[in-house]
Design an enzyme around this catalytic site. Sequence first.
Site, PDB file in Angstrom:
ATOM      1  N   ASN A   6      10.897  82.934 127.626  1.00 35.31           N
ATOM      2  CA  ASN A   6      11.685  82.842 128.712  1.00 35.31           C
ATOM      3  C   ASN A   6      11.263  81.126 128.824  1.00 35.31           C
ATOM      4  OD1 ASN A   6      13.695  81.774 130.637  1.00 35.31           O
ATOM      5  ND2 ASN A   6      13.019  83.082 131.905  1.00 35.31           N
ATOM      6  N   LYS A   8      12.343  78.780 130.476  1.00 38.89           N
ATOM      7  CA  LYS A   8      12.604  77.824 131.582  1.00 38.89           C
ATOM      8  C   LYS A   8      12.707  76.247 130.895  1.00 38.89           C
ATOM      9  CE  LYS A   8      10.203  82.436 133.697  1.00 38.89           C
ATOM     10  NZ  LYS A   8       9.789  82.672 135.038  1.00 38.89           N
ATOM     11  N   HIS A  92      18.705  85.994 135.531  1.00 42.46           N
ATOM     12  CA  HIS A  92      17.555  85.936 135.809  1.00 42.46           C
ATOM     13  C   HIS A  92      17.206  85.779 137.507  1.00 42.46           C
ATOM     14  CE1 HIS A  92      13.779  84.238 136.268  1.00 42.46           C
ATOM     15  NE2 HIS A  92      13.301  84.695 134.805  1.00 42.46           N
ATOM     16  N   GLU A  94      15.454  83.888 139.601  1.00 41.05           N
ATOM     17  CA  GLU A  94      15.423  82.040 139.780  1.00 41.05           C
ATOM     18  C   GLU A  94      16.705  81.478 139.538  1.00 41.05           C
ATOM     19  OE1 GLU A  94      12.803  80.937 136.622  1.00 41.05           O
ATOM     20  OE2 GLU A  94      10.869  82.081 137.261  1.00 41.05           O
ATOM     21  N   GLU A 164      12.354  92.277 136.112  1.00 40.94           N
ATOM     22  CA  GLU A 164      10.975  91.801 136.117  1.00 40.94           C
ATOM     23  C   GLU A 164      11.010  91.813 137.706  1.00 40.94           C
ATOM     24  OE1 GLU A 164      11.250  88.413 133.336  1.00 40.94           O
ATOM     25  OE2 GLU A 164      12.948  87.695 134.631  1.00 40.94           O
ATOM     26  N   GLY A 170       5.432  84.344 137.326  1.00 45.22           N
ATOM     27  CA  GLY A 170       4.265  83.455 137.661  1.00 45.22           C
ATOM     28  C   GLY A 170       3.321  83.370 138.902  1.00 45.22           C
ATOM     29  N   SER A 209       4.757  87.699 134.951  1.00 44.71           N
ATOM     30  CA  SER A 209       2.891  87.822 134.269  1.00 44.71           C
ATOM     31  C   SER A 209       2.766  88.612 133.153  1.00 44.71           C
ATOM     32  CB  SER A 209       2.250  88.417 135.186  1.00 44.71           C
ATOM     33  OG  SER A 209       2.105  87.066 136.350  1.00 44.71           O
TER      34      SER A 209
HETATM   35  P1  13P Z   1       6.127  84.803 134.067  1.00 47.58           P
HETATM   36  O1  13P Z   1       5.592  85.559 132.460  1.00 47.58           O
HETATM   37  O2  13P Z   1       5.531  83.553 133.828  1.00 47.58           O
HETATM   38  O3  13P Z   1       5.780  85.407 134.602  1.00 47.58           O
HETATM   39  O4  13P Z   1       7.430  84.921 134.265  1.00 47.58           O
HETATM   40  C1  13P Z   1       8.431  85.957 133.661  1.00 47.58           C
HETATM   41  C2  13P Z   1      10.153  85.467 134.180  1.00 47.58           C
HETATM   42  O5  13P Z   1       9.783  85.175 134.938  1.00 47.58           O
HETATM   43  C3  13P Z   1      10.669  85.620 132.715  1.00 47.58           C
HETATM   44  O6  13P Z   1      11.732  85.702 132.395  1.00 47.58           O
END
Ligand code: 13P
Length: 249
Positions: A6, A8, A92, A94, A164, A170, A209
């Site tokens: 992803n 982002k 997601h 976010e 997740e 992150g 992560s």
């Molecule tokens: P990170 O791997 O940066 O923690 O992000 C995970 C994520 O949100 C994948 O959709």
Amino acid sequence: MLIAGNWKMNMTRPEAVRLATEVLSKYSPTDSVRAAVCPTAVCLESVGAVISGSGIGLGAQNMHAADSGAYTGEVSAAMLKSVGCDYVILGHSERRQYFGETDAGVNGKVHQALSNGLTPIVCVGEQLHEREAKRAEEVVRNQTEGALAGIGLSDPTTLVVAYEPVWAIGTGVTATPEQAQEMHAFIRSLLVSLLGSVGTSVDILYGGSMKPGNAAELLSQEDVNGGLIGGASLKADQFLAIVEAAQFA
Ligand code: 13P
């Protein structure tokens, strides 16, 4: 196993093409692991052209639930299909956190993705305060049941779920393999009660992560069937190291 990156809201088109080209140049397809990259909407077509025919899948990060119409700024399932998408990430955290997505909204998108031949990667996961209050399973149950309401599947590869935990995204803090397995087994039981026996074979990805250094242990858990990778997917070597770890998990 599926390892999906992803990306982002990162990378301009030339940067995205460069990353896809680097991933492709070092990628060797295997039967046991599928890889996919999910760039921003404006980079889908050019990244898709780079990876075309390679076996690497193409995914979007969001879409609208309607067929078409007066939804300024939005992108439809048919549009994603027309630029070669195989997958679409839906719900997601976010998007839930910053754009007000609800379980009912995600459910509409899941129906729309499935009826347009896109495989949704449906994201669920609790926040830290919910885990601390011992509400993690309740939250994940509500999200999973809400997102998948009214879904019937005959082919398990047409749906992917990603667990997740928000506190692991992150942050550099991962769920332990035991925490991941525990929640994945719970999601597996929900999938079986919602979808019947097909639910035993739906891939459940872990995200939060995941890095080359912790991927093998997470991916070796029985109900961890792949990873949804954020930060580490922006470096070709790290992403491919996770794909390789999945081959041996
Ligand atoms: P990170 O791997 O940066 O923690 O992000 C995970 C994520 O949100 C994948 O959709």
